[in-house]
Design a protein around this motif. Structure first.
Motif, mmCIF file in Angstrom:
data_model
loop_
_atom_site.group_PDB
_atom_site.id
_atom_site.type_symbol
_atom_site.label_atom_id
_atom_site.label_comp_id
_atom_site.label_asym_id
_atom_site.label_seq_id
_atom_site.Cartn_x
_atom_site.Cartn_y
_atom_site.Cartn_z
ATOM 1 N N MET A 178 84.931 22.545 22.258
ATOM 2 C CA MET A 178 86.247 23.041 22.669
ATOM 3 C C MET A 178 87.168 21.881 23.024
ATOM 4 N N THR A 179 86.644 20.898 23.731
ATOM 5 C CA THR A 179 87.452 19.736 24.098
ATOM 6 C C THR A 179 87.876 18.968 22.849
ATOM 7 N N GLY A 199 90.548 20.854 20.975
ATOM 8 C CA GLY A 199 91.707 21.251 21.764
ATOM 9 C C GLY A 199 91.787 22.740 22.061
ATOM 10 N N MET A 200 90.636 23.365 22.248
ATOM 11 C CA MET A 200 90.627 24.801 22.543
ATOM 12 C C MET A 200 90.587 25.013 24.053
ATOM 13 N N ALA A 201 91.376 25.952 24.543
ATOM 14 C CA ALA A 201 91.343 26.317 25.959
ATOM 15 C C ALA A 201 90.457 27.534 26.187
ATOM 16 N N ALA A 202 90.157 28.263 25.126
ATOM 17 C CA ALA A 202 89.339 29.471 25.223
ATOM 18 C C ALA A 202 88.548 29.614 23.928
ATOM 19 N N GLN A 219 85.886 36.075 22.230
ATOM 20 C CA GLN A 219 86.292 36.080 23.635
ATOM 21 C C GLN A 219 85.565 37.134 24.456
ATOM 22 N N HIS A 241 84.538 19.071 33.334
ATOM 23 C CA HIS A 241 85.832 19.246 33.990
ATOM 24 C C HIS A 241 85.662 19.931 35.349
#
Length: 191
Positions: free
Chosen positions: A107-108, A111-114, A120, A166
Protein backbone atom coordinates in the motif's frame (compact mmCIF):
# COMPACT_ATOMS: atom_id res chain seq x y z
CA UNK A 1 16.71 -32.08 -29.48
CA UNK A 2 15.22 -30.52 -26.35
CA UNK A 3 11.45 -30.81 -26.21
CA UNK A 4 9.53 -27.55 -26.35
CA UNK A 5 7.95 -26.35 -23.17
CA UNK A 6 4.21 -26.73 -22.97
CA UNK A 7 2.61 -23.47 -24.14
CA UNK A 8 1.04 -21.49 -21.33
CA UNK A 9 -2.70 -21.01 -21.25
CA UNK A 10 -3.91 -17.42 -21.01
CA UNK A 11 -4.79 -18.08 -17.35
CA UNK A 12 -1.28 -19.47 -16.64
CA UNK A 13 0.23 -16.43 -18.37
CA UNK A 14 -2.03 -14.11 -16.40
CA UNK A 15 -1.02 -15.77 -13.12
CA UNK A 16 2.69 -15.63 -13.97
CA UNK A 17 2.44 -11.94 -14.81
CA UNK A 18 0.53 -11.15 -11.62
CA UNK A 19 3.04 -13.12 -9.51
CA UNK A 20 5.95 -11.31 -11.16
CA UNK A 21 4.31 -7.90 -10.69
CA UNK A 22 3.75 -7.99 -6.92
CA UNK A 23 7.42 -7.84 -5.84
CA UNK A 24 8.08 -5.22 -8.52
CA UNK A 25 5.30 -3.08 -7.10
CA UNK A 26 7.01 -3.25 -3.71
CA UNK A 27 10.22 -1.99 -5.34
CA UNK A 28 8.94 0.49 -7.92
CA UNK A 29 5.38 1.31 -6.95
CA UNK A 30 3.05 2.23 -9.79
CA UNK A 31 6.10 3.38 -11.76
CA UNK A 32 6.98 -0.21 -12.58
CA UNK A 33 7.40 -0.68 -16.31
CA UNK A 34 5.94 -3.39 -18.50
CA UNK A 35 9.52 -4.22 -19.54
CA UNK A 36 10.47 -4.95 -15.92
CA UNK A 37 7.35 -7.07 -15.49
CA UNK A 38 7.95 -9.00 -18.71
CA UNK A 39 11.59 -9.63 -17.79
CA UNK A 40 10.62 -10.84 -14.32
CA UNK A 41 7.94 -13.13 -15.77
CA UNK A 42 10.26 -14.43 -18.49
CA UNK A 43 7.98 -13.38 -21.34
CA UNK A 44 8.06 -10.87 -24.17
CA UNK A 45 6.67 -7.45 -23.29
CA UNK A 46 3.91 -7.85 -25.88
CA UNK A 47 2.67 -10.93 -24.04
CA UNK A 48 1.35 -8.67 -21.29
CA UNK A 49 -1.05 -7.02 -23.71
CA UNK A 50 -2.38 -10.35 -24.95
CA UNK A 51 -3.63 -11.02 -21.43
CA UNK A 52 -4.28 -7.52 -20.04
CA UNK A 53 -5.71 -4.44 -21.74
CA UNK A 54 -3.17 -2.17 -20.05
CA UNK A 55 -0.44 -1.98 -17.43
CA UNK A 56 -3.00 -0.46 -15.06
CA UNK A 57 -5.24 -3.50 -15.48
CA UNK A 58 -2.27 -5.77 -14.66
CA UNK A 59 -1.36 -3.66 -11.61
CA UNK A 60 -4.98 -3.79 -10.40
CA UNK A 61 -5.01 -7.59 -10.85
CA UNK A 62 -1.74 -7.86 -8.90
CA UNK A 63 -3.10 -5.69 -6.08
CA UNK A 64 -6.30 -7.73 -5.96
CA UNK A 65 -4.23 -10.91 -5.77
CA UNK A 66 -2.04 -9.48 -3.00
CA UNK A 67 -5.12 -8.62 -0.93
CA UNK A 68 -6.62 -12.10 -1.33
CA UNK A 69 -6.69 -13.60 2.16
CA UNK A 70 -7.18 -17.20 1.02
CA UNK A 71 -3.50 -18.20 1.43
CA UNK A 72 -3.32 -16.45 4.82
CA UNK A 73 -6.41 -18.28 6.08
CA UNK A 74 -5.01 -21.57 4.78
CA UNK A 75 -1.81 -20.86 6.74
CA UNK A 76 -3.83 -20.35 9.92
CA UNK A 77 -5.68 -23.61 9.30
CA UNK A 78 -2.35 -25.40 8.86
CA UNK A 79 -1.09 -24.49 12.35
CA UNK A 80 -0.56 -27.65 14.38
CA UNK A 81 -3.10 -27.52 17.25
CA UNK A 82 -1.06 -30.02 19.29
CA UNK A 83 1.74 -27.52 19.97
CA UNK A 84 2.18 -25.59 23.18
CA UNK A 85 0.17 -22.40 23.63
CA UNK A 86 3.34 -20.32 23.14
CA UNK A 87 4.15 -22.08 19.85
CA UNK A 88 0.58 -21.69 18.58
CA UNK A 89 0.53 -17.98 19.43
CA UNK A 90 3.95 -17.50 17.81
CA UNK A 91 2.75 -19.22 14.61
CA UNK A 92 -0.39 -17.05 14.55
CA UNK A 93 1.57 -13.84 15.14
CA UNK A 94 4.15 -14.71 12.46
CA UNK A 95 1.40 -15.34 9.89
CA UNK A 96 -0.36 -12.09 10.76
CA UNK A 97 2.92 -10.16 10.63
CA UNK A 98 3.79 -11.58 7.21
CA UNK A 99 0.31 -10.65 5.98
CA UNK A 100 0.33 -7.17 7.48
CA UNK A 101 3.87 -6.32 6.38
CA UNK A 102 3.17 -7.44 2.83
CA UNK A 103 -0.05 -5.45 2.61
CA UNK A 104 1.29 -2.35 4.41
CA UNK A 105 4.46 -2.31 2.30
CA UNK A 106 2.51 -2.70 -0.92
CA UNK A 107 0.00 0.00 0.00
CA UNK A 108 2.82 2.40 0.84
CA UNK A 109 4.74 1.59 -2.36
CA UNK A 110 1.76 2.23 -4.62
CA UNK A 111 0.36 5.17 -2.64
CA UNK A 112 -2.82 3.51 -1.41
CA UNK A 113 -4.61 4.85 1.67
CA UNK A 114 -7.11 1.97 1.73
CA UNK A 115 -7.49 -1.49 0.23
CA UNK A 116 -8.84 -1.75 -3.32
CA UNK A 117 -12.55 -0.93 -3.50
CA UNK A 118 -13.60 -4.54 -4.01
CA UNK A 119 -11.46 -5.63 -1.03
CA UNK A 120 -12.64 -3.01 1.45
CA UNK A 121 -15.09 -5.38 3.12
CA UNK A 122 -12.46 -7.30 5.05
CA UNK A 123 -14.95 -8.53 7.66
CA UNK A 124 -15.60 -12.06 6.29
CA UNK A 125 -11.87 -12.89 6.18
CA UNK A 126 -11.28 -11.32 9.57
CA UNK A 127 -14.19 -13.22 11.09
CA UNK A 128 -12.81 -16.47 9.66
CA UNK A 129 -9.32 -15.68 10.99
CA UNK A 130 -10.73 -14.94 14.46
CA UNK A 131 -12.71 -18.20 14.41
CA UNK A 132 -9.61 -20.22 13.46
CA UNK A 133 -7.52 -18.47 16.13
CA UNK A 134 -10.21 -19.05 18.74
CA UNK A 135 -10.38 -22.75 17.87
CA UNK A 136 -6.59 -23.03 18.16
CA UNK A 137 -6.42 -21.21 21.51
CA UNK A 138 -9.59 -22.64 23.13
CA UNK A 139 -7.97 -25.90 24.35
CA UNK A 140 -5.54 -23.69 26.33
CA UNK A 141 -8.23 -21.51 27.96
CA UNK A 142 -7.22 -22.60 31.47
CA UNK A 143 -3.73 -21.14 30.85
CA UNK A 144 -5.12 -17.65 30.14
CA UNK A 145 -6.05 -14.87 32.56
CA UNK A 146 -8.76 -13.59 30.17
CA UNK A 147 -11.43 -15.30 28.06
CA UNK A 148 -10.16 -16.82 24.80
CA UNK A 149 -12.08 -14.29 22.67
CA UNK A 150 -10.45 -11.37 24.51
CA UNK A 151 -7.01 -12.99 24.22
CA UNK A 152 -7.48 -13.41 20.46
CA UNK A 153 -8.66 -9.81 20.11
CA UNK A 154 -5.73 -8.37 22.07
CA UNK A 155 -3.19 -10.55 20.24
CA UNK A 156 -4.54 -9.52 16.85
CA UNK A 157 -4.61 -5.82 17.73
CA UNK A 158 -1.11 -5.83 19.23
CA UNK A 159 0.19 -7.67 16.18
CA UNK A 160 -1.51 -5.19 13.84
CA UNK A 161 -0.26 -2.08 15.63
CA UNK A 162 3.16 -3.54 16.35
CA UNK A 163 3.65 -4.53 12.72
CA UNK A 164 2.48 -1.31 11.08
CA UNK A 165 5.49 1.01 10.76
CA UNK A 166 3.30 4.14 10.71
CA UNK A 167 1.30 3.16 13.81
CA UNK A 168 4.39 2.25 15.86
CA UNK A 169 6.56 5.12 14.62
CA UNK A 170 8.90 2.72 12.84
CA UNK A 171 9.63 0.63 15.95
CA UNK A 172 7.95 -2.61 14.90
CA UNK A 173 7.71 -5.49 17.34
CA UNK A 174 9.14 -8.92 16.70
CA UNK A 175 6.88 -11.95 16.91
CA UNK A 176 8.66 -12.94 20.12
CA UNK A 177 8.03 -9.52 21.69
CA UNK A 178 4.33 -9.82 20.91
CA UNK A 179 4.10 -13.40 22.18
CA UNK A 180 5.95 -12.51 25.38
CA UNK A 181 3.73 -9.48 25.95
CA UNK A 182 0.43 -11.32 25.55
CA UNK A 183 1.51 -14.43 27.45
CA UNK A 184 3.83 -13.06 30.15
CA UNK A 185 3.01 -9.37 30.43
CA UNK A 186 5.53 -6.65 30.96
CA UNK A 187 5.91 -6.64 34.72
CA UNK A 188 9.05 -7.91 36.43
CA UNK A 189 8.57 -11.26 38.10
CA UNK A 190 10.69 -10.28 41.13
CA UNK A 191 8.48 -7.33 42.09
Amino acid sequence: MTPRARPMTPEDRREALVDATIPLLHQHGRGVTTKLIADAAGVAEGTIFRVFESKDELVDAALDHAFDDTPFLAGLRDIDPDQSLRDIVRAIVELFQDRYRGIFGLMTAVGMAAPPRDRQNLRPGLEEAVRIMTDLIAPHAAELAVPVEEFVHITRLLTFSGSHPHVCAGRTLTAEEIVTTVLDGLHRKDS
